[in-house]
Design a protein around this motif. Structure first.
Motif, PDB file in Angstrom:
ATOM      1  N   PHE A  45      -0.536  72.320 -50.932  1.00  0.00           N
ATOM      2  CA  PHE A  45      -1.212  71.053 -51.188  1.00  0.00           C
ATOM      3  C   PHE A  45      -2.607  71.283 -51.742  1.00  0.00           C
ATOM      4  O   PHE A  45      -3.281  72.228 -51.357  1.00  0.00           O
ATOM      5  CB  PHE A  45      -1.312  70.219 -49.905  1.00  0.00           C
ATOM      6  CG  PHE A  45       0.008  69.690 -49.431  1.00  0.00           C
ATOM      7  CD1 PHE A  45       0.719  68.779 -50.189  1.00  0.00           C
ATOM      8  CD2 PHE A  45       0.531  70.112 -48.229  1.00  0.00           C
ATOM      9  CE1 PHE A  45       1.934  68.293 -49.749  1.00  0.00           C
ATOM     10  CE2 PHE A  45       1.745  69.629 -47.778  1.00  0.00           C
ATOM     11  CZ  PHE A  45       2.448  68.723 -48.544  1.00  0.00           C
ATOM     12  N   SER A  46      -3.043  70.400 -52.647  1.00  0.00           N
ATOM     13  CA  SER A  46      -4.386  70.450 -53.215  1.00  0.00           C
ATOM     14  C   SER A  46      -5.149  69.211 -52.766  1.00  0.00           C
ATOM     15  O   SER A  46      -4.644  68.097 -52.909  1.00  0.00           O
ATOM     16  CB  SER A  46      -4.325  70.452 -54.743  1.00  0.00           C
ATOM     17  OG  SER A  46      -3.614  71.563 -55.205  1.00  0.00           O
ATOM     18  N   PRO A  47      -6.379  69.394 -52.266  1.00  0.00           N
ATOM     19  CA  PRO A  47      -7.170  68.225 -51.870  1.00  0.00           C
ATOM     20  C   PRO A  47      -7.531  67.372 -53.077  1.00  0.00           C
ATOM     21  O   PRO A  47      -7.697  67.888 -54.180  1.00  0.00           O
ATOM     22  CB  PRO A  47      -8.414  68.821 -51.226  1.00  0.00           C
ATOM     23  CG  PRO A  47      -8.364  70.272 -51.468  1.00  0.00           C
ATOM     24  CD  PRO A  47      -7.057  70.636 -52.038  1.00  0.00           C
ATOM     25  N   THR A  48      -7.613  66.062 -52.860  1.00  0.00           N
ATOM     26  CA  THR A  48      -7.974  65.145 -53.934  1.00  0.00           C
ATOM     27  C   THR A  48      -8.664  63.911 -53.364  1.00  0.00           C
ATOM     28  O   THR A  48      -8.417  63.545 -52.220  1.00  0.00           O
ATOM     29  CB  THR A  48      -6.729  64.721 -54.739  1.00  0.00           C
ATOM     30  OG1 THR A  48      -7.125  63.857 -55.792  1.00  0.00           O
ATOM     31  CG2 THR A  48      -5.709  64.013 -53.904  1.00  0.00           C
ATOM     32  N   SER A  49      -9.518  63.303 -54.130  1.00  0.00           N
ATOM     33  CA  SER A  49     -10.192  62.047 -53.776  1.00  0.00           C
ATOM     34  C   SER A  49     -10.843  62.074 -52.397  1.00  0.00           C
ATOM     35  O   SER A  49     -10.743  61.113 -51.640  1.00  0.00           O
ATOM     36  CB  SER A  49      -9.210  60.878 -53.852  1.00  0.00           C
ATOM     37  OG  SER A  49      -8.645  60.785 -55.128  1.00  0.00           O
ATOM     38  N   GLY A  50     -11.468  63.172 -52.043  1.00  0.00           N
ATOM     39  CA  GLY A  50     -12.168  63.251 -50.768  1.00  0.00           C
ATOM     40  C   GLY A  50     -11.279  63.432 -49.554  1.00  0.00           C
ATOM     41  O   GLY A  50     -11.736  63.346 -48.428  1.00  0.00           O
ATOM     42  N   ILE A  51      -9.992  63.671 -49.755  1.00  0.00           N
ATOM     43  CA  ILE A  51      -9.064  63.881 -48.647  1.00  0.00           C
ATOM     44  C   ILE A  51      -8.926  65.376 -48.415  1.00  0.00           C
ATOM     45  O   ILE A  51      -8.638  66.129 -49.338  1.00  0.00           O
ATOM     46  CB  ILE A  51      -7.681  63.266 -48.949  1.00  0.00           C
ATOM     47  CG1 ILE A  51      -7.813  61.750 -49.108  1.00  0.00           C
ATOM     48  CG2 ILE A  51      -6.690  63.607 -47.860  1.00  0.00           C
ATOM     49  CD1 ILE A  51      -6.550  61.081 -49.593  1.00  0.00           C
ATOM     50  N   VAL A  53      -6.883  68.419 -47.031  1.00  0.00           N
ATOM     51  CA  VAL A  53      -5.487  68.708 -46.705  1.00  0.00           C
ATOM     52  C   VAL A  53      -5.272  70.216 -46.751  1.00  0.00           C
ATOM     53  O   VAL A  53      -5.901  70.919 -47.530  1.00  0.00           O
ATOM     54  CB  VAL A  53      -4.528  67.971 -47.676  1.00  0.00           C
ATOM     55  CG1 VAL A  53      -4.696  68.461 -49.088  1.00  0.00           C
ATOM     56  CG2 VAL A  53      -3.089  68.079 -47.236  1.00  0.00           C
ATOM     57  N   ALA A  54      -4.398  70.705 -45.888  1.00  0.00           N
ATOM     58  CA  ALA A  54      -4.075  72.136 -45.851  1.00  0.00           C
ATOM     59  C   ALA A  54      -2.583  72.297 -45.602  1.00  0.00           C
ATOM     60  O   ALA A  54      -1.913  71.388 -45.134  1.00  0.00           O
ATOM     61  CB  ALA A  54      -4.863  72.826 -44.745  1.00  0.00           C
TER      62      ALA A  54
END
Length: 109
Positions: A45-51, A53-54
């Protein structure tokens, strides 16, 4: 006056409640993959929009059945998180697998 305000308040509370739909119901899901399943695909997963994630998804195949499991998964809080499966990064077509439960195994239709 107090009675009118109380009735109006109760009316607002009762009409603002929503009935839980089929896609938002929490259902009991399996948390294991069978020993006969074969790992077919995996990702990160890649983090996006300030979220934050791992972890990553893993897709297993057992016969004609495909299942998705989230491996080492964690995410920052969010409202009403769902699991969507799509073939593109910016999906216009996707499948909703249901509510996000990090330990669940999702059956892919």
């Amino acid at each position: 006056m107090k009675t009118t305000f109380l009735i109006l308040s109760l009316l607002v509370v009762f009409t603002s409640c929503e009935i839980e739909g089929d896609l938002t119901k929490n259902e009991l899901r399996s948390t294991t993959i069978s020993n006969s399943s074969e790992l077919k695909f995996q990702g990160v997963f890649s983090p996006t929009s300030g979220i934050t994630v791992a972890g990553g998804p893993k897709i297993y195949q057992s016969g004609n059945q495909y299942q998705l499991k989230l491996d080492g998964f964690s995410i920052s809080d969010g409202p009403d998180l769902k699991v969507y499966l799509s073939k593109s990064d910016s999906p216009t077509e996707f499948v909703n697998l249901g509510n996000l439960v990090p330990t669940a195994v999702y059956t892919i239709p």
